[in-house]
Design a protein around this motif. Sequence first.
Motif, PDB file in Angstrom:
ATOM      1  N   ASN A  16      14.017  -6.478   2.610  1.00 46.01           N
ATOM      2  CA  ASN A  16      12.815  -6.777   1.822  1.00 46.01           C
ATOM      3  C   ASN A  16      11.591  -6.953   2.711  1.00 46.01           C
ATOM      4  OD1 ASN A  16      13.563  -9.254   2.890  1.00 46.01           O
ATOM      5  ND2 ASN A  16      13.150 -10.418   1.029  1.00 46.01           N
ATOM      6  N   GLU A  17      11.776  -7.418   3.946  1.00 43.25           N
ATOM      7  CA  GLU A  17      10.663  -7.520   4.880  1.00 43.25           C
ATOM      8  C   GLU A  17      10.150  -6.132   5.252  1.00 43.25           C
ATOM      9  OE1 GLU A  17      11.469 -11.655   7.325  1.00 43.25           O
ATOM     10  OE2 GLU A  17      12.640  -9.873   7.875  1.00 43.25           O
ATOM     11  N   MET A  18      11.070  -5.171   5.411  1.00 44.89           N
ATOM     12  CA  MET A  18      10.633  -3.819   5.724  1.00 44.89           C
ATOM     13  C   MET A  18       9.877  -3.194   4.555  1.00 44.89           C
ATOM     14  SD  MET A  18      10.214  -1.505   7.846  1.00 44.89           S
ATOM     15  CE  MET A  18      10.987  -2.523   9.099  1.00 44.89           C
ATOM     16  N   ARG A  19      10.327  -3.467   3.347  1.00 48.08           N
ATOM     17  CA  ARG A  19       9.586  -2.969   2.182  1.00 48.08           C
ATOM     18  C   ARG A  19       8.168  -3.540   2.170  1.00 48.08           C
ATOM     19  NH1 ARG A  19      14.651  -4.210  -1.480  1.00 48.08           N
ATOM     20  NH2 ARG A  19      15.777  -2.223  -1.375  1.00 48.08           N
ATOM     21  N   ASP A  20       8.059  -4.816   2.528  1.00 49.65           N
ATOM     22  CA  ASP A  20       6.739  -5.437   2.562  1.00 49.65           C
ATOM     23  C   ASP A  20       5.873  -4.831   3.662  1.00 49.65           C
ATOM     24  OD1 ASP A  20       4.935  -7.589   1.579  1.00 49.65           O
ATOM     25  OD2 ASP A  20       5.140  -8.320   3.637  1.00 49.65           O
ATOM     26  N   LEU A  21       6.469  -4.516   4.813  1.00 56.32           N
ATOM     27  CA  LEU A  21       5.716  -3.861   5.884  1.00 56.32           C
ATOM     28  C   LEU A  21       5.233  -2.488   5.436  1.00 56.32           C
ATOM     29  CD1 LEU A  21       7.854  -4.781   9.043  1.00 56.32           C
ATOM     30  CD2 LEU A  21       5.626  -5.700   8.406  1.00 56.32           C
ATOM     31  N   ASP A  22       6.079  -1.744   4.758  1.00 53.24           N
ATOM     32  CA  ASP A  22       5.666  -0.446   4.219  1.00 53.24           C
ATOM     33  C   ASP A  22       4.479  -0.614   3.266  1.00 53.24           C
ATOM     34  OD1 ASP A  22       7.553   1.066   5.574  1.00 53.24           O
ATOM     35  OD2 ASP A  22       8.997   1.051   3.926  1.00 53.24           O
ATOM     36  N   ARG A  23       4.590  -1.589   2.371  1.00 50.79           N
ATOM     37  CA  ARG A  23       3.513  -1.836   1.406  1.00 50.79           C
ATOM     38  C   ARG A  23       2.215  -2.193   2.106  1.00 50.79           C
ATOM     39  NH1 ARG A  23       1.024  -6.001  -0.117  1.00 50.79           N
ATOM     40  NH2 ARG A  23       2.463  -7.408   0.980  1.00 50.79           N
ATOM     41  N   ARG A  24       2.294  -3.060   3.097  1.00 54.87           N
ATOM     42  CA  ARG A  24       1.093  -3.468   3.830  1.00 54.87           C
ATOM     43  C   ARG A  24       0.479  -2.299   4.589  1.00 54.87           C
ATOM     44  NH1 ARG A  24       2.100  -8.060   7.763  1.00 54.87           N
ATOM     45  NH2 ARG A  24      -0.118  -7.665   8.097  1.00 54.87           N
ATOM     46  N   ALA A  25       1.337  -1.466   5.185  1.00 54.90           N
ATOM     47  CA  ALA A  25       0.822  -0.298   5.917  1.00 54.90           C
ATOM     48  C   ALA A  25       0.007   0.596   4.993  1.00 54.90           C
ATOM     49  CB  ALA A  25       1.977   0.481   6.528  1.00 54.90           C
ATOM     50  N   ILE A  26       0.493   0.745   3.767  1.00 47.75           N
ATOM     51  CA  ILE A  26      -0.186   1.597   2.792  1.00 47.75           C
ATOM     52  C   ILE A  26      -1.459   0.927   2.275  1.00 47.75           C
ATOM     53  CG2 ILE A  26       0.017   2.636   0.497  1.00 47.75           C
ATOM     54  CD1 ILE A  26       3.069   2.903   1.100  1.00 47.75           C
ATOM     55  N   GLU A  27      -1.351  -0.344   1.867  1.00 50.43           N
ATOM     56  CA  GLU A  27      -2.471  -1.006   1.205  1.00 50.43           C
ATOM     57  C   GLU A  27      -3.546  -1.489   2.178  1.00 50.43           C
ATOM     58  OE1 GLU A  27      -0.828  -4.122  -1.149  1.00 50.43           O
ATOM     59  OE2 GLU A  27       0.254  -2.771  -2.505  1.00 50.43           O
TER      60      GLU A  27
END
Length: 524
Positions: A7-18
């Motif tokens: 779930n931390e990696m999903r959040d990193l992906d989201r932050r990279a995009i947003e």
Amino acid sequence: MKISHVNEMRDLDRRAIEEYGITQEILMENAGQASYFTIMKEFGVKNKNFVFFCGVGNNGGDGLVVARKIYSNGGKVTVFILGDRSKFKGAAKQNFDIINKFQIELLDLHNVSSALDPINRSDAVIDAIFGTGLDREVKGRYKDVINMINASRKTVFSIDIPSGINGDTGQVMGTAVKADYTTTFGLPKIGNLLYPGFELGGKLYVTHISFPPVMHDSDQLKIATNNPEPILERSKDTHKGNFGKVLFIAGSSNYPGAPYFAALSFLKAGGGLSYLATPANLAAFIGNKGSEIIFLPQKNTTSGSISLKNKQQLLQFSENVDMVVIGPGLSLNEETQTLIRELSAEIRKPLLIDGDGITAIANDWECIIKREAPTILTPHMGEMRRFVGQNVDDISNNKINVLQNTAQELNATIVLKGAHSLIGYPDKRVFINLSGNPGMATAGSGDVLTGTIAAMFGLGFSIDDAVRIGVFLHGFAGDLAVKDKGEDGLIASDIMNQLPASVKVYREEFNSITEDYYHNIYLI
């Protein structure tokens, strides 16, 4: 290197995009490029035949990027799609649409046997079936495909994690691909580093896929590899008291080896003064083997363990040392177990509790929770079970979370011993240790560890770092011992006697050790 939960990696992906505008398409392209680089570096591409197995999620999309790059650089590619093509979405669908226009054999895998001949003719297999988010048992056609890949004996490259491995635990979800190489994205996931996932992943490559350092080095990420730190040089103008004074409260008539290994390992790893409080009837016996140890003979119980009558003397002596180790070989005698609990509550110095000491406090946490000085516990899985009231399998399936919660609740640093030992702190930091080998699973090895941790504190590390470096150096000594003796028949004295050479090599070859000796993890 930091390690992430799924779930931390999903959040990193989201932050990279947003936050940074690094679109999903860029992230997928970067992931595919890194995977392609791994294949090119380790195996080669031109004129070679590759069979891909791609799911219909983002992991499959990553695989399609790799297939495109291999094809465009002279490799032959066959792609099998596992699942409904209409379920490709976002960047994965975009890459599916692109590769559909290439002259690549793109097949739906309805019948597993249809892939047998292509695999047999291939040079390597690319596993892009499941990503790190797998949380259910692998069944049916997916299970058959994974078993077929493993039976093929072809070189296997897995994308992000071997399919079938749980990204948060490293556990096999029914069955899992056995890869020769894995390329993981953003950061390694827990499942890449914990067994059996670590072993099934082969050589591990990591790419940050354009994440800025503020993301992938964030203090919010609590899990990391246990990287070594340099040991300070010994001053020319010094004396033994400058390298630590440690009191070991250890031993009973049935366990004379544990106190010997703990107290002497402290000296072998560079410690200064080793005091051993042990039953009076053992002192002469241990002294014949370890005459460098300073003995404090103790009154015995009728069963030959340390009596509660020694409590005040031990408390008084503990004021004169830098650290206390309690537990190795003390026995389960009820009186001695009471002594352990009372001493643990009242000793005011950093305290390391091991072996029978852990048993004593497992059902009475209050004796350590309110301690002001640091407390270190070094349980194996069976001992950890007593703290958390779960069976070993349940702990294995949730090892990191169990360790984080227990360390916080007990206000203690916990070394959970085993393959890739874990070091957990009350602030929920966890370090995954990569040194050590199966030969170290032998009686007395844990006693050598306690002495090594104490020695690192004596050599000047903070108590937090002393635990980490002690765990690493203990494993390092075991690895050097294995080079001479092999894993079969390795015993605790082999590890202990390797400690001086290990510290020497650690000092002299520190840079190469930190760069490539242990990681089997390569940043690209």
